[in-house]
Enzyme design. Structure first.
Site, PDB file in Angstrom:
ATOM      1  NE  ARG A  42     -15.443  -0.963 127.798  1.00 54.23           N
ATOM      2  CZ  ARG A  42     -15.545  -0.813 128.908  1.00 54.23           C
ATOM      3  NH1 ARG A  42     -13.863  -0.182 129.131  1.00 54.23           N
ATOM      4  NH2 ARG A  42     -15.678  -0.391 130.365  1.00 54.23           N
ATOM      5  CE  LYS A  88      -4.681   8.782 131.846  1.00 48.12           C
ATOM      6  NZ  LYS A  88      -5.613   9.565 132.680  1.00 48.12           N
ATOM      7  CG  PHE A  96     -10.486  10.552 130.738  1.00 47.48           C
ATOM      8  CD1 PHE A  96     -10.214   9.373 131.466  1.00 47.48           C
ATOM      9  CD2 PHE A  96     -11.463   9.934 129.932  1.00 47.48           C
ATOM     10  CE1 PHE A  96     -11.241   8.217 131.684  1.00 47.48           C
ATOM     11  CE2 PHE A  96     -12.022   8.579 129.592  1.00 47.48           C
ATOM     12  CZ  PHE A  96     -12.344   8.103 130.872  1.00 47.48           C
ATOM     13  CB  VAL A  97      -6.623   7.980 126.680  1.00 44.93           C
ATOM     14  CG1 VAL A  97      -5.644   9.317 127.026  1.00 44.93           C
ATOM     15  CG2 VAL A  97      -6.168   6.804 127.261  1.00 44.93           C
ATOM     16  CG  ASP A 125     -15.163   2.643 129.923  1.00 45.52           C
ATOM     17  OD1 ASP A 125     -14.022   2.837 130.101  1.00 45.52           O
ATOM     18  OD2 ASP A 125     -16.297   3.291 130.704  1.00 45.52           O
ATOM     19  N   GLY A 160     -11.466  -3.088 130.132  1.00 48.92           N
ATOM     20  CA  GLY A 160     -10.799  -2.433 129.561  1.00 48.92           C
ATOM     21  C   GLY A 160      -9.945  -3.641 128.889  1.00 48.92           C
ATOM     22  CG  ASP A 162      -4.993   7.423 136.182  1.00 51.74           C
ATOM     23  OD1 ASP A 162      -4.913   7.979 136.386  1.00 51.74           O
ATOM     24  OD2 ASP A 162      -6.511   7.811 136.587  1.00 51.74           O
TER      25      ASP A 162
HETATM   26  P1  IMP Z   1      -6.220   2.699 138.818  1.00 50.18           P
HETATM   27  O1  IMP Z   1      -6.982   1.937 139.601  1.00 50.18           O
HETATM   28  O2  IMP Z   1      -6.173   4.890 138.851  1.00 50.18           O
HETATM   29  O3  IMP Z   1      -4.397   2.070 138.714  1.00 50.18           O
HETATM   30  O4  IMP Z   1      -7.065   3.169 137.369  1.00 50.18           O
HETATM   31  C1  IMP Z   1      -6.863   2.136 136.507  1.00 50.18           C
HETATM   32  C2  IMP Z   1      -8.055   1.337 136.454  1.00 50.18           C
HETATM   33  O5  IMP Z   1      -9.002   3.397 135.582  1.00 50.18           O
HETATM   34  C3  IMP Z   1      -8.295   1.140 134.660  1.00 50.18           C
HETATM   35  O6  IMP Z   1      -8.317  -0.315 134.416  1.00 50.18           O
HETATM   36  C4  IMP Z   1      -9.271   1.876 134.020  1.00 50.18           C
HETATM   37  O7  IMP Z   1     -10.109   1.522 133.617  1.00 50.18           O
HETATM   38  C5  IMP Z   1      -9.070   3.412 134.619  1.00 50.18           C
HETATM   39  N1  IMP Z   1      -8.870   4.429 133.542  1.00 50.18           N
HETATM   40  C6  IMP Z   1      -7.886   5.053 134.096  1.00 50.18           C
HETATM   41  N2  IMP Z   1      -7.508   5.924 132.967  1.00 50.18           N
HETATM   42  C7  IMP Z   1      -7.987   5.935 132.426  1.00 50.18           C
HETATM   43  C8  IMP Z   1      -8.324   6.838 130.811  1.00 50.18           C
HETATM   44  O8  IMP Z   1      -7.376   8.158 130.718  1.00 50.18           O
HETATM   45  N3  IMP Z   1      -9.372   6.218 130.362  1.00 50.18           N
HETATM   46  C9  IMP Z   1     -10.499   5.643 130.296  1.00 50.18           C
HETATM   47  N4  IMP Z   1     -10.242   4.592 131.449  1.00 50.18           N
HETATM   48  C10 IMP Z   1      -9.194   4.868 132.447  1.00 50.18           C
HETATM   49 MG    MG Z   2      -9.812  -1.267 134.360  1.00 52.40          MG
END
Ligand code: IMP
Ligand code: MG
Length: 189
Positions: free
Chosen positions: A173, A139, A160-161, A167, A52, A111
């Protein structure tokens, strides 16, 4: 692709402007720890969290007038059509040479915080001189773990973006702005 987009949250000009400013701030902070010449060989390692962060990293590194090396690590937490974290899976090894270096981890979005929590623990085991983390998006209120992020591009609502590297099921992407998808495209899992 375009007909799947619902609405644009952050247009490309805003992203470019913010990435430019973040780059300036990060460069200043790193220069401050690197000393006057800012060129102590190999002292800065930027770790791009795949997949990402690739577009963000590509734009950000070109705003950093520093001698740095670029490392990659592949992590996945949103397999396939998921729109919620399914737990962090390391898909590759971390760069191994971070002892004594100033490390900057760059990810697309914070996230639940699990990805950066796991990565920062593993990186700290290598005893870097310092560890900083940058994300394009956050977020607020979603983080289930307490992770300290030093640079945040934008706080966004809990939606969700996709786009600018992010992606859904591997797609979008290459969409150049941060946007939401139409409900009928996102099969909630
Ligand atoms: P975390 O481990 O929950 O903080 O998530 C981080 C990873 O989840 C990011 O690096 C993204 O790859 C994916 N992710 C989290 N939210 C989104 C979203 O809204 N759209 C797309 N990918 C997301
Ligand atoms: Mg990621």
């Amino acid at each position: 692709m375009f007909r799947d987009i619902e609405k644009v949250l952050i247009p490309r000009e805003k992203i470019a402007e913010r990435v430019h400013d973040l780059g300036a701030q990060i460069a200043r902070d790193l220069q401050a720890v690197l000393g006057d010449d800012g060129d102590h060989s190999g002292e800065v390692v930027l770790v791009s969290v795949l997949t990402g962060s690739i577009i963000f990293v590509a734009d950000l590194v070109r705003q950093l007038p520093l001698k740095l090396s670029l490392g990659l690590v592949a992590v996945s937490s949103y397999p396939g059509k998921s729109v919620e974290s399914k737990g962090v899976m390391m898909r590759s090894e971390l760069p191994r040479d971070m002892a004594g270096k100033h490390v900057l981890v760059v990810d697309d979005i914070l996230d639940s915080g699990q990805t950066l929590d796991v990565l920062s623990r593993l990186i700290l085991e290598q005893k870097p001189a310092s560890l900083r983390m940058a994300v394009l998006l956050r977020k607020p209120g979603k983080a289930r773990v307490d992770v300290k992020v030093d640079y945040v591009g934008f706080d966004i609502p809990d939606e969700f973006v996709v786009g600018y590297g992010l992606d859904y099921d591997g797609f979008y992407r290459n969409y150049p702005e941060i946007a939401t998808l139409r409900a009928e495209v996102v099969g909630r899992t």
